[in-house]
Enzyme design. Structure first.
Site, PDB file in Angstrom:
ATOM      1  N   GLY A   1       0.193   2.678  -3.018  1.00  0.00           N
ATOM      2  CA  GLY A   1      -1.277   2.196  -3.846  1.00  0.00           C
ATOM      3  C   GLY A   1      -1.977   3.498  -4.499  1.00  0.00           C
TER       4      GLY A   1
ATOM      5  N   ARG B   1       5.659   1.580  -4.553  1.00  0.00           N
ATOM      6  CA  ARG B   1       6.009   2.337  -2.976  1.00  0.00           C
ATOM      7  C   ARG B   1       7.979   2.031  -2.775  1.00  0.00           C
ATOM      8  NH1 ARG B   1       1.528   1.895  -0.439  1.00  0.00           N
ATOM      9  NH2 ARG B   1       0.598   0.081  -0.756  1.00  0.00           N
TER      10      ARG B   1
ATOM     11  N   ASP C   1      -0.580   9.893   2.816  1.00  0.00           N
ATOM     12  CA  ASP C   1       0.115  11.159   3.303  1.00  0.00           C
ATOM     13  C   ASP C   1       2.112  10.608   3.088  1.00  0.00           C
ATOM     14  OD1 ASP C   1      -0.311   9.063   4.936  1.00  0.00           O
ATOM     15  OD2 ASP C   1      -1.655  10.551   6.647  1.00  0.00           O
TER      16      ASP C   1
ATOM     17  N   THR D   1      -6.068   7.378  -1.557  1.00  0.00           N
ATOM     18  CA  THR D   1      -6.109   6.393  -1.283  1.00  0.00           C
ATOM     19  C   THR D   1      -7.677   5.728  -1.195  1.00  0.00           C
ATOM     20  OG1 THR D   1      -5.534   5.108   0.813  1.00  0.00           O
ATOM     21  CG2 THR D   1      -5.624   8.033   0.604  1.00  0.00           C
TER      22      THR D   1
ATOM     23  N   ASP E   1      -8.441   3.536   1.359  1.00  0.00           N
ATOM     24  CA  ASP E   1      -8.054   3.967   2.813  1.00  0.00           C
ATOM     25  C   ASP E   1      -8.743   5.095   3.156  1.00  0.00           C
ATOM     26  OD1 ASP E   1      -6.417   1.312   2.491  1.00  0.00           O
ATOM     27  OD2 ASP E   1      -4.552   2.870   2.807  1.00  0.00           O
TER      28      ASP E   1
ATOM     29  N   ASP F   1      -7.946   7.867   5.220  1.00  0.00           N
ATOM     30  CA  ASP F   1      -7.122   8.502   5.854  1.00  0.00           C
ATOM     31  C   ASP F   1      -6.759   9.211   6.413  1.00  0.00           C
ATOM     32  OD1 ASP F   1      -5.677   7.614   4.317  1.00  0.00           O
ATOM     33  OD2 ASP F   1      -4.626   5.978   5.940  1.00  0.00           O
TER      34      ASP F   1
ATOM     35  N   ARG G   1      -5.484  -0.288   5.792  1.00  0.00           N
ATOM     36  CA  ARG G   1      -4.682   0.074   7.272  1.00  0.00           C
ATOM     37  C   ARG G   1      -5.155   0.328   8.073  1.00  0.00           C
ATOM     38  NH1 ARG G   1       0.304   0.097   4.614  1.00  0.00           N
ATOM     39  NH2 ARG G   1      -0.013   0.946   1.923  1.00  0.00           N
TER      40      ARG G   1
HETATM   41  O1  F6P Z   1      -3.054   2.027   1.065  1.00  0.00           O
HETATM   42  C1  F6P Z   1      -3.722   1.344   0.382  1.00  0.00           C
HETATM   43  C2  F6P Z   1      -3.751  -0.386   0.751  1.00  0.00           C
HETATM   44  O2  F6P Z   1      -4.272  -0.807  -0.742  1.00  0.00           O
HETATM   45  C3  F6P Z   1      -3.847  -0.242   2.307  1.00  0.00           C
HETATM   46  O3  F6P Z   1      -5.311  -0.104   2.238  1.00  0.00           O
HETATM   47  C4  F6P Z   1      -2.958  -1.567   1.888  1.00  0.00           C
HETATM   48  O4  F6P Z   1      -3.241  -1.955   3.657  1.00  0.00           O
HETATM   49  C5  F6P Z   1      -2.256  -1.370   1.737  1.00  0.00           C
HETATM   50  O5  F6P Z   1      -2.199  -0.984   1.018  1.00  0.00           O
HETATM   51  C6  F6P Z   1      -2.031  -3.174   0.277  1.00  0.00           C
HETATM   52  O6  F6P Z   1      -0.499  -2.528  -0.512  1.00  0.00           O
HETATM   53  P1  F6P Z   1       0.209  -2.868  -0.992  1.00  0.00           P
HETATM   54  O7  F6P Z   1      -0.447  -3.117  -2.207  1.00  0.00           O
HETATM   55  O8  F6P Z   1       1.239  -2.949  -1.051  1.00  0.00           O
HETATM   56  O9  F6P Z   1       0.155  -4.971  -0.645  1.00  0.00           O
END
Ligand code: F6P
Length: 319
Positions: free
Chosen positions: A10, A71, A102, A125, A127, A129, A171
């Site tokens: 992300g 990803r 991570d 990130t 998050d 986290d 998340r």
């Molecule tokens: O890890 C960052 C994040 O924005 C999370 O908060 C969320 O759950 C996820 O990525 C969403 O992922 P994507 O952009 O692949 O939908």
């Protein structure tokens, strides 16, 4: 020395200021900076290019990442990791600086174990986290985007007798929800890391309605997966018409705050200094108001925990 920067997973606001600093500081230190475009996917496909000042002019105020991210599923197949390694070899890249979570650090550890590639990680990130660091790049911007959205929702909330359930990203981590609830005057805050008691909240809310409360703001972390349930709970148990807003990807956008621009500057300077010193497999971390580094393995083999003190501050929004 050749050094490459990539973003993985992300994206977040702060990656562009980090990219600018990466190029400028590398050149200042007589290191040749490279970009790996589109994260691990781009690394597999050889999307690597030497970077220059012109690539990074006018990007400091922009959200997202000009080097793009991805990803990657392919990366988990050895044949693609070999391709990734061969691409790095082609450009004689000594160290990869990776901005991500991570999961991205774990991916680079695999590449390092298999092919001896060095990397330095920058926690990036929304998050927040990642174990070992109190701050990840992008969090302040995300919090300000969320704050602004909640403030706007409050405008309409205060015009009706309604409950507004607002779901934040993160998340499994409730950090964004917790800080948002504490700083937005919410009545309810539900996060995966803390228990909650709907019965006692109900008693409290009904009493408040009797005393004149006209609307509610509830902040719910996405990790709990109960936002819809909470919206229905307000209608059923509290007798308030309710609306639910899933803030979604707006939380990953927005122009980087001053805090994130400065953090980007510090994270990257520290990463490049580590590479120059020949440090291997390190993650830059922010702790006790200082930027430092720890071994990647420590970060990837432990789980981030929200400061209990912060959870304690929000207890009356949970029970
Ligand atoms: O890890 C960052 C994040 O924005 C999370 O908060 C969320 O759950 C996820 O990525 C969403 O992922 P994507 O952009 O692949 O939908």
């Amino acid at each position: 020395m050749n050094i490459a920067l990539m973003a993985s997973g992300g994206d977040c606001s702060g990656m562009n200021p980090a990219t600018k600093r990466f190029v400028e500081y590398s050149l200042e230190k007589n290191i040749t900076p490279y970009f790996i475009y589109e994260g691990l996917e781009g690394l597999i496909d050889g999307k690597i290019k030497k970077a220059s000042y012109t690539d990074v002019s006018g990007i400091i105020y922009r959200g997202g990442t000009i080097i793009r991210s991805s990803r990657s599923k392919r990366f988990y197949e050895k044949k693609y990791r070999k391709k990734a390694y061969e691409n790095l070899l082609k450009y004689n890249i000594d160290t990869v600086v990776v901005m991500g979570g991570d999961g991205s650090f774990r991916a680079l550890e695999i590449l390092s174990d298999e092919f001896g590639i060095n990397f330095i990680g920058i926690p990036a990130t929304i998050d927040n986290d990642i174990y070992g660091t109190e701050y990840c790049l992008g969090v302040d911007t995300a919090l300000n985007v969320i704050r602004s959205a909640v403030d706007d929702i409050r405008d309409t909330a205060s015009s009706f007798n309604r409950a507004f359930v607002i779901e934040t990203m993160g998340r499994e981590c409730g950090y964004l929800a917790l800080i948002t609830a504490l700083t937005s005057g919410a009545e309810m805050c539900l996060i995966p890391e803390a228990s909650y008691n709907l019965d006692s909240l109900k008693k409290k809310f009904l009493k408040q309605i009797n005393e004149g409360r006209k609307y509610f703001i509830a902040i719910v972390a996405e990790g709990l997966k109960i936002s819809k349930e909470i919206k229905e709970w307000f209608e059923r148990e509290i007798g308030f018409e309710s609306r639910m807003t899933v803030l979604g990807h707006i939380q990953r956008g927005g122009n980087p705050t001053v805090f994130d621009r400065l953090a980007a500057f510090e994270f990257v300077s520290c990463a490049i200094d580590l590479a120059i010193k020949g440090e291997k497999r390190k993650i830059v971390v922010y702790k006790n108001s200082k930027f430092n580094s720890i071994d990647s393995k420590i970060v990837t083999s432990n789980t981030y925990k929200i400061d209990e003190r912060l959870i304690h501050l929000a207890k009356d929004m949970m029970e």
